[in-house]
Design an enzyme around this catalytic site. Structure first.
Site, PDB file in Angstrom:
ATOM      1  N   LYS A  68       0.816  -1.245  -0.175  1.00 23.01           N
ATOM      2  CA  LYS A  68      -0.038  -0.163  -0.165  1.00 23.01           C
ATOM      3  C   LYS A  68       0.800   1.228   0.130  1.00 23.01           C
ATOM      4  O   LYS A  68       1.917   1.321   0.897  1.00 23.01           O
ATOM      5  CB  LYS A  68      -1.093   0.044   1.121  1.00 23.01           C
ATOM      6  CG  LYS A  68      -1.604   1.205   1.563  1.00 23.01           C
ATOM      7  CD  LYS A  68      -2.864   1.482   0.559  1.00 23.01           C
ATOM      8  CE  LYS A  68      -3.363   2.984   0.763  1.00 23.01           C
ATOM      9  NZ  LYS A  68      -3.786   3.374  -0.366  1.00 23.01           N
ATOM     10  N   GLY A  69       0.485   2.090  -0.776  1.00 20.17           N
ATOM     11  CA  GLY A  69       1.303   3.561  -0.646  1.00 20.17           C
ATOM     12  C   GLY A  69       1.595   4.042   0.527  1.00 20.17           C
ATOM     13  O   GLY A  69       0.767   4.174   1.520  1.00 20.17           O
ATOM     14  N   ASN A  92     -12.711   5.291  -5.534  1.00 17.67           N
ATOM     15  CA  ASN A  92     -12.130   5.417  -4.425  1.00 17.67           C
ATOM     16  C   ASN A  92     -11.460   6.703  -3.990  1.00 17.67           C
ATOM     17  O   ASN A  92     -10.888   7.498  -4.971  1.00 17.67           O
ATOM     18  CB  ASN A  92     -11.254   4.097  -3.853  1.00 17.67           C
ATOM     19  CG  ASN A  92      -9.773   4.772  -4.398  1.00 17.67           C
ATOM     20  OD1 ASN A  92      -8.976   5.260  -3.653  1.00 17.67           O
ATOM     21  ND2 ASN A  92      -9.360   4.117  -5.318  1.00 17.67           N
ATOM     22  N   GLY A  95      -7.225   8.025   0.109  1.00 19.22           N
ATOM     23  CA  GLY A  95      -6.420   9.500   0.391  1.00 19.22           C
ATOM     24  C   GLY A  95      -5.206   8.980   0.971  1.00 19.22           C
ATOM     25  O   GLY A  95      -4.615   9.760   1.998  1.00 19.22           O
ATOM     26  N   CYS A 153      -1.355   9.813  -7.929  1.00 20.35           N
ATOM     27  CA  CYS A 153      -2.606   9.455  -6.938  1.00 20.35           C
ATOM     28  C   CYS A 153      -3.332  10.605  -7.010  1.00 20.35           C
ATOM     29  O   CYS A 153      -3.061  11.933  -6.945  1.00 20.35           O
ATOM     30  CB  CYS A 153      -2.249   9.274  -5.466  1.00 20.35           C
ATOM     31  SG  CYS A 153      -3.845   8.982  -4.411  1.00 20.35           S
ATOM     32  N   ASN A 215      -2.771   4.531 -13.276  1.00 21.16           N
ATOM     33  CA  ASN A 215      -3.485   4.716 -12.053  1.00 21.16           C
ATOM     34  C   ASN A 215      -4.942   5.033 -12.062  1.00 21.16           C
ATOM     35  O   ASN A 215      -5.277   4.786 -13.470  1.00 21.16           O
ATOM     36  CB  ASN A 215      -2.990   5.724 -11.211  1.00 21.16           C
ATOM     37  CG  ASN A 215      -3.059   5.712  -9.575  1.00 21.16           C
ATOM     38  OD1 ASN A 215      -4.231   5.403  -9.069  1.00 21.16           O
ATOM     39  ND2 ASN A 215      -1.932   5.694  -9.024  1.00 21.16           N
ATOM     40  N   THR A 216      -5.666   5.430 -11.067  1.00 29.30           N
ATOM     41  CA  THR A 216      -7.241   5.592 -11.509  1.00 29.30           C
ATOM     42  C   THR A 216      -7.562   6.899 -12.267  1.00 29.30           C
ATOM     43  O   THR A 216      -6.525   7.703 -12.277  1.00 29.30           O
ATOM     44  CB  THR A 216      -7.830   5.593 -10.004  1.00 29.30           C
ATOM     45  OG1 THR A 216      -7.424   6.670  -9.418  1.00 29.30           O
ATOM     46  CG2 THR A 216      -7.858   4.403  -9.303  1.00 29.30           C
TER      47      THR A 216
HETATM   48  C1  LIG Z   1      -8.964   1.253  -2.953  1.00 26.96           C
HETATM   49  C2  LIG Z   1      -7.708   1.551  -3.757  1.00 26.96           C
HETATM   50  C3  LIG Z   1      -6.613   1.988  -3.132  1.00 26.96           C
HETATM   51  C4  LIG Z   1      -5.459   2.323  -4.083  1.00 26.96           C
HETATM   52  N1  LIG Z   1      -4.354   2.991  -3.534  1.00 26.96           N
HETATM   53  C5  LIG Z   1      -3.225   3.202  -4.329  1.00 26.96           C
HETATM   54  C6  LIG Z   1      -1.909   3.311  -3.493  1.00 26.96           C
HETATM   55  O1  LIG Z   1      -1.744   3.682  -2.359  1.00 26.96           O
HETATM   56  N2  LIG Z   1      -0.882   3.757  -4.415  1.00 26.96           N
HETATM   57  C7  LIG Z   1      -1.159   3.786  -5.900  1.00 26.96           C
HETATM   58  O2  LIG Z   1      -0.136   3.743  -6.667  1.00 26.96           O
HETATM   59  N3  LIG Z   1      -1.987   3.070  -6.503  1.00 26.96           N
HETATM   60  C8  LIG Z   1      -3.397   2.962  -5.685  1.00 26.96           C
HETATM   61  N4  LIG Z   1      -4.426   2.547  -6.309  1.00 26.96           N
HETATM   62  C9  LIG Z   1      -4.426   2.254  -7.729  1.00 26.96           C
HETATM   63  C10 LIG Z   1      -4.339   0.883  -8.255  1.00 26.96           C
HETATM   64  O3  LIG Z   1      -2.896   0.515  -7.702  1.00 26.96           O
HETATM   65  C11 LIG Z   1      -4.496   0.586  -9.680  1.00 26.96           C
HETATM   66  O4  LIG Z   1      -3.411   1.633 -10.424  1.00 26.96           O
HETATM   67  C12 LIG Z   1      -5.876   1.166 -10.218  1.00 26.96           C
HETATM   68  O5  LIG Z   1      -6.776   0.541  -9.233  1.00 26.96           O
HETATM   69  C13 LIG Z   1      -6.066   0.451 -11.354  1.00 26.96           C
HETATM   70  O6  LIG Z   1      -6.044  -0.846 -11.308  1.00 26.96           O
HETATM   71  P1  LIG Z   1      -7.337  -2.120 -11.167  1.00 26.96           P
HETATM   72  O7  LIG Z   1      -8.516  -1.391 -12.017  1.00 26.96           O
HETATM   73  O8  LIG Z   1      -7.028  -3.360 -11.509  1.00 26.96           O
HETATM   74  O9  LIG Z   1      -7.933  -1.795  -9.676  1.00 26.96           O
HETATM   75  C14 LIG Z   1      -5.714   2.093  -5.413  1.00 26.96           C
HETATM   76  C15 LIG Z   1      -6.664   1.697  -6.078  1.00 26.96           C
HETATM   77  C16 LIG Z   1      -7.803   1.287  -5.195  1.00 26.96           C
HETATM   78  C17 LIG Z   1      -8.902   0.751  -5.956  1.00 26.96           C
END
Ligand SMILES: Cc1cc2nc3c(=O)[nH]c(=O)nc-3n(C[C@H](O)[C@H](O)[C@H](O)COP(=O)(O)O)c2cc1C
EC number: 1.3.-.-
Length: 325
Positions: A68-69, A92, A95, A153, A215-216
């Site tokens: 986790k980040g 999400n 934060g 992020c 990322n998202t």
């Molecule tokens: C609940 C949640 C928390 C996340 N926390 C981080 C994070 O701490 N650091 C990061 O680089 N990406 C974070 N992400 C992004 C994911 O690592 C990933 O890049 C993104 O969700 C796309 O992949 P997925 O569709 O398979 O989830 C988070 C995503 C979710 C859903």
């Protein structure tokens, strides 16, 4: 021997399949390459720091695990609600809730010693200096195979997003981190940008060993009963199946422009999604949101990749990287 039988014998069997991939390093020494037994890497933030998934299966079956980040100081994250469901994914705004780098080293890293797979630490910051501090603290930590520098992020105020959308900033931060950290460096890029290849090129030029995308995507949901934004933070990041075609396109677009490996992720649910990312040009593939709905997805997805390889008689999975071009 009848012809039919000899043809059958020539078929590649499950035991012959080679799922391993090498994420090469820009640093000259081969020792710095990231060798994965298969391309599956957990996506940061979607499955804690290992234990959460370990309750469902032996996570050593995966290619690598991303934690986790973490930030320099501990933080409790955004107010709730901080997850909103959508028809094909979630939004999400956690934060970056995390214990801070000191506690990460003291409490989280020792726990990872029980695993044999490569561990990657995901780091986030609010300033260039934050990334320097994080790189310094993690330099030389032998529990880690590398770090993933989150320049993308969308949930933190005044930080990540701004760095991730400017190629010059991506270059500067990556270069600084490269000067300090000698292990494998993956720079994680944001899709909230017109042309992701500009930041991918900047990361490569500054010495990143690989880039991760995506990322998202910045998004929101409105509670129509309350007639107000559903997330306490108003905006969040969309992940899950809805984002996959966008991520695949970005990997495809970037593959021919850079020489370093791509970790492709976004919405992977099954083996065919992994194959699609690899055909687009990903060397490794992340699994994120799926872990939250199907925590045992990892081994199932590996099995599905093997089934595809058998069906198409592919012995070495790495042979399909970029094959759709
Ligand atoms: C609940 C949640 C928390 C996340 N926390 C981080 C994070 O701490 N650091 C990061 O680089 N990406 C974070 N992400 C992004 C994911 O690592 C990933 O890049 C993104 O969700 C796309 O992949 P997925 O569709 O398979 O989830 C988070 C995503 C979710 C859903």
């Amino acid at each position: 021997m009848p012809e039919k039988q000899s043809k059958l014998e020539q078929k590649i069997t499950k035991a012959e399949l080679n799922l391993s991939v090498v994420m090469q390093s820009q640093q000259k020494s081969k020792q710095n390459n990231l060798n994965l037994k298969n391309p599956l890497i957990t996506a940061s933030g979607t499955c804690g720091n290992g234990q959460e998934l370990a309750n469902f299966y032996d996570i050593n079956q995966l290619g690598a695990f991303t934690t986790k980040g973490i930030t320099v100081k501990a933080q409790s994250g955004n107010q709730t609600p901080r997850i909103a469901e959508t028809s094909a994914g979630i939004i999400n705004s956690i934060g970056l809730e995390n214990p801070g780098v000191e506690n990460f080293i003291l409490e989280v890293l020792p726990e990872t010693k029980e695993y044999t797979l490569p561990i990657l630490a995901n780091i986030s910051g609010y300033s260039e200096q934050d990334f320097e501090v994080l790189a310094e603290k993690l330099e030389g930590r032998e529990e880690l195979a590398g770090i993933e520098v989150n320049l993308s992020c969308p949930n933190i105020k005044g930080g990540g997003m701004i760095f991730g959308t400017e190629p010059e900033k991506v270059y500067q931060i990556t270069k600084k981190v490269r000067e300090i950290y000698s292990g494998y460096i993956i720079v994680k890029l944001t899709p909230n940008i017109t042309d992701i290849t500009t930041t991918a090129l900047a990361a490569e030029a500054a010495g990143a060993d690989a880039v991760a995308m995506i990322n998202t995507l910045s998004a929101m949901k409105i509670d129509i009963e309350a007639q107000k934004p559903l997330l306490a933070n108003t905006f969040g990041g969309l992940s899950g199946p809805a984002v996959r075609p966008i991520a695949v396109k970005m990997v495809y677009q970037t593959f021919k422009k850079i020489d370093i490996p791509i970790l492709g992720l976004g919405g992977v649910k099954n083996g065919s999604d992994v194959i699609e990312f690899m055909l687009a040009g990903a060397t490794a593939v992340g699994i994120g949101t799926i872990n939250m709905t199907d925590p045992a997805a990892g081994p199932r997805i590996i099995k599905e990749v093997e089934e595809y390889m058998l069906k198409h008689q592919i012995k070495d999975l790495s042979s399909i990287i970029g094959a759709a071009h």
